[in-house]
Enzyme design. Structure first.
Site, PDB file in Angstrom:
ATOM      1  N   PRO A 167      66.429 -20.302  24.623  1.00 43.14           N
ATOM      2  CA  PRO A 167      67.801 -19.821  24.493  1.00 43.14           C
ATOM      3  C   PRO A 167      68.528 -19.587  25.815  1.00 43.14           C
ATOM      4  O   PRO A 167      67.934 -19.078  26.774  1.00 43.14           O
ATOM      5  CB  PRO A 167      67.656 -18.489  23.764  1.00 43.14           C
ATOM      6  CG  PRO A 167      66.339 -18.519  23.132  1.00 43.14           C
ATOM      7  CD  PRO A 167      65.482 -19.489  23.867  1.00 43.14           C
ATOM      8  N   ASN A 168      69.777 -19.953  25.818  1.00 39.72           N
ATOM      9  CA  ASN A 168      70.728 -19.726  26.911  1.00 39.72           C
ATOM     10  C   ASN A 168      70.531 -20.649  28.110  1.00 39.72           C
ATOM     11  O   ASN A 168      71.352 -20.647  29.023  1.00 39.72           O
ATOM     12  CB  ASN A 168      70.722 -18.256  27.384  1.00 39.72           C
ATOM     13  CG  ASN A 168      71.063 -17.301  26.259  1.00 39.72           C
ATOM     14  OD1 ASN A 168      72.108 -17.445  25.630  1.00 39.72           O
ATOM     15  ND2 ASN A 168      70.190 -16.357  25.964  1.00 39.72           N
ATOM     16  N   ARG A 226      75.720 -19.287  33.890  1.00 43.69           N
ATOM     17  CA  ARG A 226      75.417 -17.870  33.650  1.00 43.69           C
ATOM     18  C   ARG A 226      74.578 -17.318  34.799  1.00 43.69           C
ATOM     19  O   ARG A 226      73.643 -17.954  35.263  1.00 43.69           O
ATOM     20  CB  ARG A 226      74.715 -17.670  32.310  1.00 43.69           C
ATOM     21  CG  ARG A 226      73.291 -18.069  32.314  1.00 43.69           C
ATOM     22  CD  ARG A 226      72.442 -17.362  31.282  1.00 43.69           C
ATOM     23  NE  ARG A 226      71.135 -17.981  31.283  1.00 43.69           N
ATOM     24  CZ  ARG A 226      70.027 -17.393  30.895  1.00 43.69           C
ATOM     25  NH1 ARG A 226      70.043 -16.180  30.424  1.00 43.69           N
ATOM     26  NH2 ARG A 226      68.876 -18.024  30.970  1.00 43.69           N
ATOM     27  N   TYR A 255      69.829 -17.430  38.365  1.00 45.99           N
ATOM     28  CA  TYR A 255      69.287 -18.714  37.888  1.00 45.99           C
ATOM     29  C   TYR A 255      69.753 -19.924  38.702  1.00 45.99           C
ATOM     30  O   TYR A 255      69.319 -21.039  38.435  1.00 45.99           O
ATOM     31  CB  TYR A 255      69.652 -18.907  36.406  1.00 45.99           C
ATOM     32  CG  TYR A 255      69.084 -17.830  35.510  1.00 45.99           C
ATOM     33  CD1 TYR A 255      67.715 -17.764  35.263  1.00 45.99           C
ATOM     34  CD2 TYR A 255      69.909 -16.860  34.927  1.00 45.99           C
ATOM     35  CE1 TYR A 255      67.178 -16.768  34.456  1.00 45.99           C
ATOM     36  CE2 TYR A 255      69.385 -15.868  34.120  1.00 45.99           C
ATOM     37  CZ  TYR A 255      68.021 -15.826  33.885  1.00 45.99           C
ATOM     38  OH  TYR A 255      67.495 -14.841  33.089  1.00 45.99           O
ATOM     39  N   ASN A 278      59.737 -23.402  29.175  1.00 48.38           N
ATOM     40  CA  ASN A 278      60.435 -22.206  29.616  1.00 48.38           C
ATOM     41  C   ASN A 278      61.043 -21.602  28.353  1.00 48.38           C
ATOM     42  O   ASN A 278      62.116 -22.015  27.916  1.00 48.38           O
ATOM     43  CB  ASN A 278      61.536 -22.536  30.629  1.00 48.38           C
ATOM     44  CG  ASN A 278      62.236 -21.267  31.096  1.00 48.38           C
ATOM     45  OD1 ASN A 278      62.040 -20.198  30.524  1.00 48.38           O
ATOM     46  ND2 ASN A 278      63.054 -21.384  32.134  1.00 48.38           N
ATOM     47  N   ALA A 285      64.219 -16.035  26.910  1.00 46.28           N
ATOM     48  CA  ALA A 285      64.015 -14.678  26.371  1.00 46.28           C
ATOM     49  C   ALA A 285      62.911 -14.627  25.317  1.00 46.28           C
ATOM     50  O   ALA A 285      62.276 -13.581  25.124  1.00 46.28           O
ATOM     51  CB  ALA A 285      65.322 -14.158  25.786  1.00 46.28           C
ATOM     52  N   GLU A 294      53.692 -22.694  31.689  1.00 43.85           N
ATOM     53  CA  GLU A 294      54.845 -21.824  31.438  1.00 43.85           C
ATOM     54  C   GLU A 294      55.672 -21.744  32.716  1.00 43.85           C
ATOM     55  O   GLU A 294      55.120 -21.516  33.798  1.00 43.85           O
ATOM     56  CB  GLU A 294      54.296 -20.444  31.052  1.00 43.85           C
ATOM     57  CG  GLU A 294      55.321 -19.375  30.819  1.00 43.85           C
ATOM     58  CD  GLU A 294      54.648 -18.025  30.482  1.00 43.85           C
ATOM     59  OE1 GLU A 294      53.407 -17.985  30.256  1.00 43.85           O
ATOM     60  OE2 GLU A 294      55.371 -17.016  30.467  1.00 43.85           O
ATOM     61  N   HIS A 301      59.205 -20.096  34.578  1.00 47.67           N
ATOM     62  CA  HIS A 301      60.390 -19.232  34.628  1.00 47.67           C
ATOM     63  C   HIS A 301      61.104 -19.506  35.935  1.00 47.67           C
ATOM     64  O   HIS A 301      60.462 -19.522  37.005  1.00 47.67           O
ATOM     65  CB  HIS A 301      60.012 -17.756  34.556  1.00 47.67           C
ATOM     66  CG  HIS A 301      59.194 -17.443  33.349  1.00 47.67           C
ATOM     67  ND1 HIS A 301      59.727 -17.425  32.087  1.00 47.67           N
ATOM     68  CD2 HIS A 301      57.868 -17.220  33.211  1.00 47.67           C
ATOM     69  CE1 HIS A 301      58.765 -17.182  31.227  1.00 47.67           C
ATOM     70  NE2 HIS A 301      57.628 -17.061  31.869  1.00 47.67           N
ATOM     71  N   ARG A 309      62.019  -8.284  37.971  1.00 44.70           N
ATOM     72  CA  ARG A 309      63.171  -7.909  37.145  1.00 44.70           C
ATOM     73  C   ARG A 309      62.806  -6.766  36.185  1.00 44.70           C
ATOM     74  O   ARG A 309      61.832  -6.056  36.410  1.00 44.70           O
ATOM     75  CB  ARG A 309      63.674  -9.159  36.419  1.00 44.70           C
ATOM     76  CG  ARG A 309      64.104 -10.248  37.415  1.00 44.70           C
ATOM     77  CD  ARG A 309      64.608 -11.499  36.725  1.00 44.70           C
ATOM     78  NE  ARG A 309      65.800 -11.210  35.926  1.00 44.70           N
ATOM     79  CZ  ARG A 309      66.322 -12.065  35.032  1.00 44.70           C
ATOM     80  NH1 ARG A 309      65.743 -13.237  34.824  1.00 44.70           N
ATOM     81  NH2 ARG A 309      67.406 -11.738  34.356  1.00 44.70           N
TER      82      ARG A 309
END
Ligand code: DHK
Length: 155
Positions: free
Chosen positions: A12-13, A20, A25, A76, A79, A100, A102, A109
């Site tokens: 998502p996103n 964003r 990012y 990835n 969320a 995985e 990110h 964070r």
């Protein structure tokens, strides 16, 4: 045995990458990341399927497809990393290597980003390397799959 593609799955996103929170990012778009992955994969002799969805069920369906149809998965989950037992279960149903990725350093964070369900299955985790993390994951997959590893960055 015929080589199968590597699935690169984005949650998502990530369709908003470049727009964003660029301070977190970066400024590259997901299309830029896909081009970078295609270049790197070609140098490594890997074929890729690159997907993004905002829907958890769609990501699960791609993982199910990858069970038979892929030699490896780079994911990835965005969320969903921190919430989705369903994605973990789907990955646990796959025998191929799973990496995985990110883009941001999730450990620097918020505390809720420190836990990953997917890490319980992942063979490797790359975080905080920006979009280069996808290329690093492809290189690692090539190693795990025993494919020739010409340095894709030097051509
Ligand atoms: C992307 C997201 O959208 C966040 O929800 C994750 C991940 C981190 C990334 O760094 O690529 O927490």
């Amino acid at each position: 045995m015929m080589a199968k593609p590597v699935y690169i799955l984005n949650g998502p996103n990530l369709n908003l990458l470049g727009q964003r929170q660029p301070e977190i990012y970066g400024h590259e778009t997901l299309a830029d990341v896909e081009s970078m992955c295609r270049r790197a994969a070609a140098g490594l002799g890997l074929d890729i399927r690159f997907h993004q969805s905002n829907a958890e069920h769609q990501i699960i369906d791609w993982i199910h497809e990858a069970r038979q149809g892929a030699d490896g998965i780079i994911i990835n989950p965005a969320a969903l990393t921190h919430t989705s037992v369903a994605i973990l279960d789907a990955l646990n149903a796959c025998d191929c290597p799973v990496l995985e990725v990110h883009i941001s350093n999730v450990h620097r964070r918020e505390a809720f980003r420190h836990h990953s369900y997917v890490s319980l299955r992942a063979d490797g985790v790359i975080a905080g390397c920006g979009t280069q993390g996808y290329v690093l994951a492809l290189e690692r997959l090539a190693t795990l799959l025993g494919r020739q590893h010409s340095d894709s960055r030097r051509g």
